[in-house]
Design a protein around this motif. Structure first.
Motif, PDB file in Angstrom:
ATOM      1  N   PRO A 160       0.807  -1.214   0.000  1.00  0.00           N
ATOM      2  CA  PRO A 160       0.000   0.000   0.000  1.00  0.00           C
ATOM      3  C   PRO A 160       0.841   1.267   0.000  1.00  0.00           C
ATOM      4  O   PRO A 160       0.698   2.113   0.838  1.00  0.00           O
ATOM      5  N   HIS A 161       1.706   1.356  -0.955  1.00  0.00           N
ATOM      6  CA  HIS A 161       2.591   2.532  -1.118  1.00  0.00           C
ATOM      7  C   HIS A 161       3.301   2.832   0.191  1.00  0.00           C
ATOM      8  O   HIS A 161       2.828   3.569   1.024  1.00  0.00           O
ATOM      9  N   ILE A 162       4.403   2.210   0.352  1.00  0.00           N
ATOM     10  CA  ILE A 162       5.190   2.327   1.583  1.00  0.00           C
ATOM     11  C   ILE A 162       5.759   3.735   1.740  1.00  0.00           C
ATOM     12  O   ILE A 162       6.385   4.259   0.840  1.00  0.00           O
ATOM     13  N   LYS A 163       5.481   4.288   2.916  1.00  0.00           N
ATOM     14  CA  LYS A 163       5.972   5.636   3.187  1.00  0.00           C
ATOM     15  C   LYS A 163       7.467   5.632   3.413  1.00  0.00           C
ATOM     16  O   LYS A 163       8.053   4.631   3.797  1.00  0.00           O
ATOM     17  N   LYS A 164       8.069   6.775   3.232  1.00  0.00           N
ATOM     18  CA  LYS A 164       9.497   6.894   3.530  1.00  0.00           C
ATOM     19  C   LYS A 164       9.668   6.762   5.028  1.00  0.00           C
ATOM     20  O   LYS A 164       8.808   7.183   5.792  1.00  0.00           O
ATOM     21  N   PRO A 165      10.770   6.218   5.476  1.00  0.00           N
ATOM     22  CA  PRO A 165      11.042   6.100   6.906  1.00  0.00           C
ATOM     23  C   PRO A 165      11.073   7.490   7.530  1.00  0.00           C
ATOM     24  O   PRO A 165      11.771   8.368   7.035  1.00  0.00           O
ATOM     25  N   ARG A 166      10.301   7.667   8.591  1.00  0.00           N
ATOM     26  CA  ARG A 166      10.208   8.974   9.223  1.00  0.00           C
ATOM     27  C   ARG A 166      11.504   9.338   9.952  1.00  0.00           C
ATOM     28  O   ARG A 166      12.142   8.493  10.573  1.00  0.00           O
ATOM     29  N   ASN A 167      11.836  10.590   9.919  1.00  0.00           N
ATOM     30  CA  ASN A 167      13.058  11.037  10.594  1.00  0.00           C
ATOM     31  C   ASN A 167      12.751  11.335  12.060  1.00  0.00           C
ATOM     32  O   ASN A 167      11.613  11.220  12.511  1.00  0.00           O
ATOM     33  N   ALA A 168      13.764  11.760  12.813  1.00  0.00           N
ATOM     34  CA  ALA A 168      13.610  12.018  14.246  1.00  0.00           C
ATOM     35  C   ALA A 168      12.481  13.008  14.529  1.00  0.00           C
ATOM     36  O   ALA A 168      11.715  12.837  15.488  1.00  0.00           O
TER      37      ALA A 168
ATOM     38  N   GLY B  39       8.016  12.903  -6.703  1.00  0.00           N
ATOM     39  CA  GLY B  39       7.489  13.635  -7.849  1.00  0.00           C
ATOM     40  C   GLY B  39       5.990  13.466  -7.998  1.00  0.00           C
ATOM     41  O   GLY B  39       5.378  14.126  -8.815  1.00  0.00           O
ATOM     42  N   LYS B  40       5.351  12.618  -7.206  1.00  0.00           N
ATOM     43  CA  LYS B  40       3.916  12.407  -7.297  1.00  0.00           C
ATOM     44  C   LYS B  40       3.175  13.600  -6.712  1.00  0.00           C
ATOM     45  O   LYS B  40       2.298  14.148  -7.336  1.00  0.00           O
ATOM     46  N   LYS B  41       3.561  14.011  -5.524  1.00  0.00           N
ATOM     47  CA  LYS B  41       2.976  15.196  -4.926  1.00  0.00           C
ATOM     48  C   LYS B  41       3.830  16.382  -5.331  1.00  0.00           C
ATOM     49  O   LYS B  41       4.941  16.486  -4.885  1.00  0.00           O
ATOM     50  N   ARG B  42       3.350  17.256  -6.141  1.00  0.00           N
ATOM     51  CA  ARG B  42       4.186  18.400  -6.503  1.00  0.00           C
ATOM     52  C   ARG B  42       4.172  19.412  -5.371  1.00  0.00           C
ATOM     53  O   ARG B  42       3.248  20.165  -5.203  1.00  0.00           O
ATOM     54  N   LYS B  43       5.222  19.391  -4.572  1.00  0.00           N
ATOM     55  CA  LYS B  43       5.354  20.351  -3.492  1.00  0.00           C
ATOM     56  C   LYS B  43       5.431  21.749  -4.058  1.00  0.00           C
ATOM     57  O   LYS B  43       6.303  22.059  -4.821  1.00  0.00           O
ATOM     58  N   ARG B  44       4.524  22.572  -3.744  1.00  0.00           N
ATOM     59  CA  ARG B  44       4.412  23.974  -4.203  1.00  0.00           C
ATOM     60  C   ARG B  44       5.495  24.364  -5.201  1.00  0.00           C
ATOM     61  O   ARG B  44       5.777  23.654  -6.137  1.00  0.00           O
ATOM     62  N   VAL B  45       6.079  25.554  -5.059  1.00  0.00           N
ATOM     63  CA  VAL B  45       7.075  26.015  -6.017  1.00  0.00           C
ATOM     64  C   VAL B  45       8.410  25.328  -5.770  1.00  0.00           C
ATOM     65  O   VAL B  45       8.859  25.269  -4.638  1.00  0.00           O
ATOM     66  N   ARG B  46       9.016  24.866  -6.814  1.00  0.00           N
ATOM     67  CA  ARG B  46      10.308  24.213  -6.694  1.00  0.00           C
ATOM     68  C   ARG B  46      11.360  25.266  -6.343  1.00  0.00           C
ATOM     69  O   ARG B  46      11.592  26.179  -7.105  1.00  0.00           O
ATOM     70  N   SER B  47      11.922  25.139  -5.223  1.00  0.00           N
ATOM     71  CA  SER B  47      12.954  26.048  -4.730  1.00  0.00           C
ATOM     72  C   SER B  47      12.598  26.463  -3.309  1.00  0.00           C
ATOM     73  O   SER B  47      12.874  27.562  -2.897  1.00  0.00           O
TER      74      SER B  47
END
Length: 111
Positions: free
Chosen positions: A16-24, A92-100
């Motif tokens: 089910p689309h494995i999430k990235k491992p969460r950071n601290a 790249g699936k979720k386009r996070k607002r403006v790149r930069s």
DNA sequence: TGGCCTTTGAAGGTT
DNA sequence: AACCTTCAAAGGCCA
């Protein structure tokens, strides 16, 4: 819920689309978020996340290290469950607002 | 209804 | 190898 995930059973049943491992911080956030949101009355998570971010800076290096170790353990668990999994599951699936939006640009996302 | 806004860290992706 | 871009969480708010 908004994200109904159009994924068919074949996808979700297998992976089910494995999430990235969460950071601290994600770990710290999940602990402090409900507390801060309740005490501060912060509804939006953006405000809470920012507030918790400041709290994080107040933590002792030992306390911070604790979360780093926990996060590291999650990487282990993730690696064990999905030894060949790449974090590129949603890249790249979720386009996070403006790149930069990286601080490297100008501290803040380019205006 | 999905994306934004937000945090730092990790890690992919690009150069 | 170094630098940059995106997701991870996530809850109100906007188009």
């Amino acid at each position: 819920m908004c994200t109904q995930r159009r994924k068919h059973e074949d996808e979700s049943a297998s992976q089910p689309h494995i999430k990235k491992p969460r950071n601290a911080f994600m770990l710290f956030l999940n602990e402090q978020r409900p507390k801060v949101s309740a005490e501060k009355g912060m509804k939006s998570s953006a405000a809470v996340n920012a507030a918790v971010g400041q709290m994080w800076k107040s933590l002792s290096k030992e306390e911070q290290a604790k979360y780093y170790e926990e996060a590291e353990v999650e990487r282990r668990l993730h690696a064990q469950l999905y030894p060949n999994w790449s974090s590129a599951d949603n890249y790249g699936k979720k386009r996070k607002r403006v790149r930069s939006r990286t601080p490297a640009t100008t501290g803040k996302y380019a205006v």
